[in-house]
Design an enzyme around this catalytic site. Structure first.
Site, mmCIF file in Angstrom:
data_model
loop_
_atom_site.group_PDB
_atom_site.id
_atom_site.type_symbol
_atom_site.label_atom_id
_atom_site.label_comp_id
_atom_site.label_asym_id
_atom_site.label_seq_id
_atom_site.Cartn_x
_atom_site.Cartn_y
_atom_site.Cartn_z
ATOM 1 N N LYS A 312 0.843 -1.192 0.000
ATOM 2 C CA LYS A 312 0.000 0.000 0.000
ATOM 3 C C LYS A 312 0.880 1.243 0.000
ATOM 4 O O LYS A 312 2.014 1.222 0.477
ATOM 5 C CB LYS A 312 -0.950 0.012 1.203
ATOM 6 N N LYS A 341 0.787 -0.357 9.819
ATOM 7 C CA LYS A 341 1.949 0.243 9.152
ATOM 8 C C LYS A 341 1.717 1.731 8.860
ATOM 9 O O LYS A 341 0.594 2.212 8.832
ATOM 10 C CB LYS A 341 2.225 -0.506 7.838
ATOM 11 N N ASP A 342 2.829 2.431 8.585
ATOM 12 C CA ASP A 342 2.794 3.874 8.328
ATOM 13 C C ASP A 342 1.869 4.219 7.162
ATOM 14 O O ASP A 342 1.698 3.429 6.227
ATOM 15 C CB ASP A 342 4.200 4.370 7.977
ATOM 16 N N LYS A 343 1.324 5.431 7.212
ATOM 17 C CA LYS A 343 0.523 5.931 6.101
ATOM 18 C C LYS A 343 1.414 6.553 5.030
ATOM 19 O O LYS A 343 1.334 6.172 3.858
ATOM 20 C CB LYS A 343 -0.502 6.955 6.585
#
Length: 688
Positions: A312, A341-343
């Site tokens: 993503k 998880k990080d954006k």
């Protein structure tokens, strides 16, 4: 993301947090684009989960990592109970189980015989079924309830003062209910299950407690597992017993409680020492087994699980799940993952989706690419993933626009950067929760919603949840309209389909109203894992502040009253300082017996939580708490400098960096639940 943001700006970690080292650091821009921050999960086999899992296994350093707690998690299952460091430095593990050798008996020919002290065949399968049938968070609450029951029985406290039942909620599918009943009794024979209007209720099994007064707890545990397994031609043997009156009491108890299911007889046996003795053998009555549903039928009706690697870009994990669930026509709770998880990054992580075939998942590939997602390594699996079920994460990060600190003129930039990296590599970093834990860049951060839920301010929590950001996109337009009008139905029509959480909540508010009871029903309408996410954000904020206070007060040196992990839990090479932990607040943790413990009590009182049980029964939220290492270390670190459109500098003898073009490429691994942004903050000595 600039590395020179002032402290306290929205988007940083809440509060001003102290740091581990005292090097000068440097300035730079992080997450200028998603390509500058790439996160790849390392699976339990040590493989990087990118487009293909066929990568070389990685080792996260020579020092074994302490068991890391990722909420929700019960301390009695996998989070080691820490020790309080006293002046005498007695560091043996708390409550270490000691199991005496068990006498064995040879099984009768043509049958399966279960001897006290051994588990019946099929037990592992049943435990796996329990993990796959229950939502991760509900499973954790069930484990905590089971631990509490055992603790109350083993203590002098009155069990009546504690909850005696635990509800799994309504389970509409009859086969799922049957599988859950069996799986729970196999894993926890000291519990019993009943169904009330499709709702499964779990209670203490008083038969187990009574049997423990006649035989050992180990025998009672194995006997009840044997009863529930109902394996054809199987037998169970209690340990040899030369006391005739005692055997008579056991015969009577089993006959009275389970006589319709089994029958008992005494047989002469030879124990491991060659001595003759008498043992009670239990076998099923033939008619009782005929009532059990064939195992083949159970296997036929098992749910479908599909595993895959999700790539993503510029998406939160929960946001990505909302998109996927909308496209696949399943609930967000049907997805499981090992961590969020990080954006602002490109991330690769393992996921499992329930009720979706691999073929169906492949069909939506082109659609989800438009949303910044791709799926790889699609395959059938047996059950869902658990939070923390990974070895760690690998990071490839570019820090651009490198500059010295504004007041630093004493050394060249390359030297400053190398000094900072090597310093953190050696000394480690404070293991704070990163800004993404709290809703990076949002006007209302997730910990504020969590505090409102803990204080049971349901309406306030809803208002905070729908607080818009300073943009004019459709989602924030809808949120702004809702706060101005309280029109849940109208807001529903304005929101995009992928905003699953918001729509679930709004449908409930439209039905039940925007008052305390209606908002409570609204929060109950979204998956438990999402509700408790906000509470965990608040607990994480308190942990961060506690860790900062701990370093400001005592530094990195271990102090009397600190909580430390025993050597059994961290490995021989770990120093005492590395084993210090702080509690994540909850109802089943202990606090340090020094100034840090006092700080916890004062800090919770400030938020009105001085008497909080960290249980919100109205929302089925139960936070037992756990322990988290204060210090963590980087593994497999490498770095080099980039200039002129990312062309790498080839030698260390090169001249000073050209500050207007210089960048730094960092590559390293971290243990589960560690944040690369926190590590970078320590290296650069500035807020990110």
């Amino acid at each position: 993301m600039s590395g020179v943001w002032p402290r306290g700006r929205t988007g940083t970690m809440p509060g001003v947090l102290s740091m581990r080292s005292n090097h000068a650091g440097f300035q730079g821009s992080v997450k200028t684009s998603a390509n500058d921050f790439i996160v790849t999960e390392i699976d339990t086999l040590g493989r990087l989960l990118s487009e293909s899992t066929a990568k070389t296994p990685r080792a996260l350093g020579d020092t074994p990592a302490a068991p890391e707690s990722c909420y929700p998690q019960s301390p009695c299952r996998s989070c080691p109970e820490p020790l309080e460091l006293r002046r005498e430095e007695v560091l043996g593990p708390f409550n270490s189980p000691s199991h005496a050798p068990v006498e064995g008996l040879s099984p009768a020919k043509g049958s399966t015989e279960h001897v006290a002290g051994t588990a019946p065949e099929g037990g592992h399968h049943e435990v796996g079924t329990l993990d796959s049938l229950l939502d991760e968070s509900v499973n954790e609450l069930l484990n905590q309830f089971a631990c509490n029951i055992k603790d109350w029985w083993d203590s002098e406290h009155d069990p009546a003062a504690h909850p005696t039942e635990f509800s799994l909620g309504p389970v509409l599918d009859k086969r799922n209910r049957a599988d859950l009943h069996s799986a729970i009794r196999q894993k926890f024979p000291f519990l019993m299950t009943v169904t009330k209007n499709n709702e499964i209720i779990v209670k203490a099994n008083t038969d187990y407690k009574q049997l423990c007064q006649l035989v050992s707890e180990e025998e009672a545990f194995d006997f009840l597992k044997f009863l529930d397994a109902k394996l054809e031609n199987s037998k169970f043997s209690f340990k040899p017993d030369g006391n005739k009156e005692h055997r008579k009491a056991v015969h009577h108890f089993v006959s009275q409680k389970f006589g319709k299911l089994v029958e008992t007889k005494s047989f002469s046996v030879t124990d491991l020492n060659g001595q003759q003795n008498v043992a009670i053998i239990v076998r099923f009555r033939e008619k009782s087994l005929s009532r059990k549903r064939p195992a083949a039928d159970c296997q036929e009706k098992q749910d479908i699980y599909t595993g895959f690697t999700l790539r993503k870009e510029n998406l939160e994990t929960l946001e990505a799940i909302s998109y996927l669930s909308s496209e696949l026509g399943v609930l967000p709770s049907d997805f499981s993952y090992t961590g969020i998880k990080d954006k602002k990054a490109i991330t690769y992580q393992a996921m499992v989706v329930k009720k979706v075939t691999p073929e169906r998942l492949k069909e939506i590939g082109s659609t989800i690419e438009k949303k910044g997602m791709k799926v790889y390594n699609i395959h059938s699996v047996c059950q869902h993933l658990r939070l923390g079920q990974l070895k760690g994460n690998h990071f490839d990060i570019i820090v651009r626009d490198l500059k010295p600190q504004s007041n630093d003129f004493s050394a060249d930039l390359k030297e400053r950067i190398s000094e900072a990296i090597e310093n953190v590599k050696t000394k480690g970093f404070v293991n704070y929760f990163g800004p993404q834990r709290f809703g990076h860049g949002q006007n209302v951060q997730t910990d504020q919603i969590g505090l409102a839920l803990l204080n049971e301010e349901m309406v306030k929590a809803v208002k905070l949840f729908f607080t818009p950001e300073d943009t004019d996109d459709p989602v924030n337009q809808a949120k702004r309209y809702f706060l101005q009008s309280d029109d849940a139905k109208g807001t529903l029509a304005m929101l995009p389909e992928f905003k699953v959480r918001e729509k679930m909540l709004l449908r409930a508010l439209n039905r039940y109203g925007l008052h305390h009871e209606g908002c409570t029903r609204g929060w109950l309408s979204i998956p438990h894992s999402m509700r408790i996410f906000y509470v965990h954000a608040y607990c994480s904020k308190i942990w961060n502040e506690a860790a900062s206070f701990r370093f400001l007060t005592y530094g990195s040196k271990v102090m009397e009253g600190d909580l430390v992990l025993s050597e059994d839990n961290v490995g021989e090479n770990s120093s005492l300082n590395d084993r210090v932990v702080l509690p994540m607040v909850g109802h089943s943790i202990k606090y340090p017996n020094n100034k840090v413990g006092q700080w916890y009590h004062e800090r919770l009182a400030k938020d009105g939580l001085q008497t909080c049980s960290f249980r919100v029964s109205a929302l089925q939220l139960n936070t037992p708490g756990c322990y988290r290492n204060i210090l963590k270390y980087i593994h497999n670190l490498s770095y080099h400098f980039l200039e002129d459109n990312e062309k790498a500098i080839k030698t260390e003898e090169d001249s000073h960096l050209n500050e207007s073009k210089a960048s730094l490429l960092l590559s390293f691994d971290l243990d589960p639940s560690c944040y690369a942004t926190v590590c970078l903050r320590e290296i650069m000595k500035c807020e990110l």
